[in-house]
Design an enzyme around this catalytic site. Structure first.
Site, PDB file in Angstrom:
ATOM      1  N   SER A   4      40.738  30.647  43.209  1.00 14.08           N
ATOM      2  CA  SER A   4      39.563  31.906  43.250  1.00 14.08           C
ATOM      3  C   SER A   4      38.516  31.381  42.550  1.00 14.08           C
ATOM      4  O   SER A   4      37.714  30.595  43.323  1.00 14.08           O
ATOM      5  CB  SER A   4      40.508  33.072  42.263  1.00 14.08           C
ATOM      6  OG  SER A   4      39.773  33.971  42.320  1.00 14.08           O
ATOM      7  N   HIS A  46      46.801  37.612  46.026  1.00 13.93           N
ATOM      8  CA  HIS A  46      46.012  36.578  45.182  1.00 13.93           C
ATOM      9  C   HIS A  46      46.701  36.097  44.185  1.00 13.93           C
ATOM     10  O   HIS A  46      46.196  35.156  43.654  1.00 13.93           O
ATOM     11  CB  HIS A  46      44.692  37.518  44.585  1.00 13.93           C
ATOM     12  CG  HIS A  46      43.622  36.663  44.042  1.00 13.93           C
ATOM     13  ND1 HIS A  46      43.104  35.892  45.242  1.00 13.93           N
ATOM     14  CD2 HIS A  46      43.023  36.544  43.078  1.00 13.93           C
ATOM     15  CE1 HIS A  46      42.054  35.424  44.808  1.00 13.93           C
ATOM     16  NE2 HIS A  46      42.141  35.616  43.416  1.00 13.93           N
TER      17      HIS A  46
END
Ligand SMILES: *[C@@H]1O[C@H](CO)[C@@H](O)[C@H](O)[C@H]1NC(C)=O
Ligand SMILES: *[C@@H]1O[C@H](CO)[C@@H](O)[C@H](O)[C@H]1NC(C)=O
Ligand SMILES: *[C@@H]1O[C@H](CO)[C@@H](O)[C@H](O)[C@H]1NC(C)=O
Length: 397
Positions: free
Chosen positions: A170, A373
């Site tokens: 990320s 995620h």
């Protein structure tokens, strides 16, 4: 609306259940160093000072549990995401988390901590409290430009090699792309970069909270100045509250729903016994500007430097709008890993960045439709679904 309702439910229910702890995972309540040592690995803290004076504390696992440090090992730097820390890479314990796996298969493992997080809150001249406005005047641009540059040079100095492996999740991918595009001389110090959930282009971003926030990015900036809020507030309270609350088996469903709001929902792969472990160290501290910079990307499109407004942009960049990061300058091999169900980094945006990279070492959509995620770090089967592939590619470089 759904978000508010769920948060309100949590607040209400906490008042009833507060105090029941049922998770039996023995990593609950431990920080990165304590977890690593508890599992029988050596862990060293290293202080790294950046060009602009931030003092970062990284953790190093110099070798695997059952091997000594006499052989020379390639270095690997792992960098965490937004409001997170080095704990991301050890939370799931040996045999699952990358920090342990990499140490056990022969790497010299370095776990990063970006400026401002729980580990990296000191500076050579600034005081984090009395100089908070200056201290927290950074986004992920500075994390890439200064922190990663200093870290790479420091690690290579200790390890003795002239290049290392990089792994980011990320924001850890965003900061890598910042470094490699703005300081191209660092590309030769990277054997291969593995980017998990490459956060950069945001054209397909649909996460309600982020999209709404991005519409008010200018107003938010003014409020921050007015109320002197430089750091993302209440993180410690949220952490304490959530780790207590989600330790209680009765609350698991609510916790599951809230997790689903962050980056996608994949209940079959989330190990809820591990939730209180994760929440011991996350969310970690960060500057509000890190959020604002992402919000600007959603609002403005593209992948660009911080937007200070027309006048200041002219002063700093010599143009009305901030310059885009030139990804064609990234010459290091870059392997990109992304998930079909990742709401924070939608797979279509991941494919945009892959098209702009010059030297793609791997283009890998994880072959599991619910992959979200947080699965890059915390999925039960992440080793089979992702890490075997990632490690195989690293071994080619
Ligand atoms: C190996 O570990 C020992 C003890 O922790 C330390 O003194 C020594 O410097 C290490 N050697 C290398 C090459 O890192
Ligand atoms: C990891 O795997 C090894 C070998 O299979 C096993 O001996 C060890 O107990 C496992 N460790 C954990 C924490 O599960
Ligand atoms: C912060 O860094 C300074 C060196 O610039 C050092 O003297 C001081 O002890 C550090 N403070 C903490 C809390 O580590």
């Amino acid at each position: 609306m759904a978000v508010q309702t769920k948060l309100a439910t949590i607040l209400f229910l906490t008042s009833i259940f507060y105090g029941h702890e049922v998770s039996t995972d023995s990593d609950v309540g431990l920080n990165t160093v304590e977890m690593i040592e508890k599992h029988g690995y050596v862990c060293e803290n290293h202080d790294i000072t950046t060009e602009d004076g931030y003092i970062l504390t990284f953790q190093r696992i110099p070798h695997g549990k059952n091997n000594d440090n006499s052989t020379k090992r390639p270095a690997v730097l792992l960098m965490h995401g937004l409001i997170s820390s080095s704990a991301d890479y050890v939370n799931m314990g040996p045999n699952i988390s990358l920090g342990y796996i990499l140490a056990d298969i022969g790497y010299d493992v370095w776990l990063g901590n970006a400026r401002g997080n729980a580990w990296s809150r000191n500076h050579t001249t600034l005081d984090i409290e009395t100089d908070a406005e200056k201290f927290f005047d950074f986004s992920w641009h500075e994390i890439g430009y200064y922190d990663l540059a200093a870290a790479i040079d420091y690690i290579l100095g200790v390890n003795g090699d002239d290049s290392l492996y990089y792994i980011g999740h990320s924001q850890g991918t965003t900061s890598f792309m910042v470094l490699a595009s703005t300081r191209p001389e660092y590309n030769s110090k990277i054997k291969v970069a593995s980017l998990m959930g490459p956060a950069s282009f945001m054209d397909h971003q649909r996460t309600t909270l982020l999209v709404v926030l991005s519409k008010y990015v200018n107003e938010l900036e003014k409020m921050i100045k007015k109320y002197k809020i430089y750091e993302i507030p209440f993180l410690e309270q949220i952490r304490k509250f959530a780790s207590d609350f989600c330790s209680n088996a009765d609350n698991i469903e609510i916790c599951e729903d809230v997790i689903g709001l962050i980056g996608g929902e994949d209940k079959p792969q989330f190990d809820f016994e591990k939730f209180p472990v994760i929440l011991t160290n996350a969310p970690s501290n960060a500057a509000l500007k890190q959020f604002l910079h992402y919000a600007q990307l959603i609002q403005n499109g593209g992948f660009s430097q911080y937007d200070f407004g027309k006048d200041k942009n002219n002063e700093i960049y010599g143009t009305d709008t901030p310059p885009a990061y030139d990804l064609s300058k990234i010459s290091a091999p870059v392997a990109v890993y992304y998930g079909k169900n990742d709401q924070l980094v939608p797979y279509l945006d991941a494919q945009t960045v892959i098209k702009k990279l010059g030297n793609v070492a791997n283009d890998y959509l994880v072959p599991y439709d619910l992959f979200d995620h947080l699965d890059f770090l915390f999925a039960k089967d992440v080793v089979n679904m992702l890490y075997l592939e990632l490690l195989k590619v690293m071994q080619n470089y």
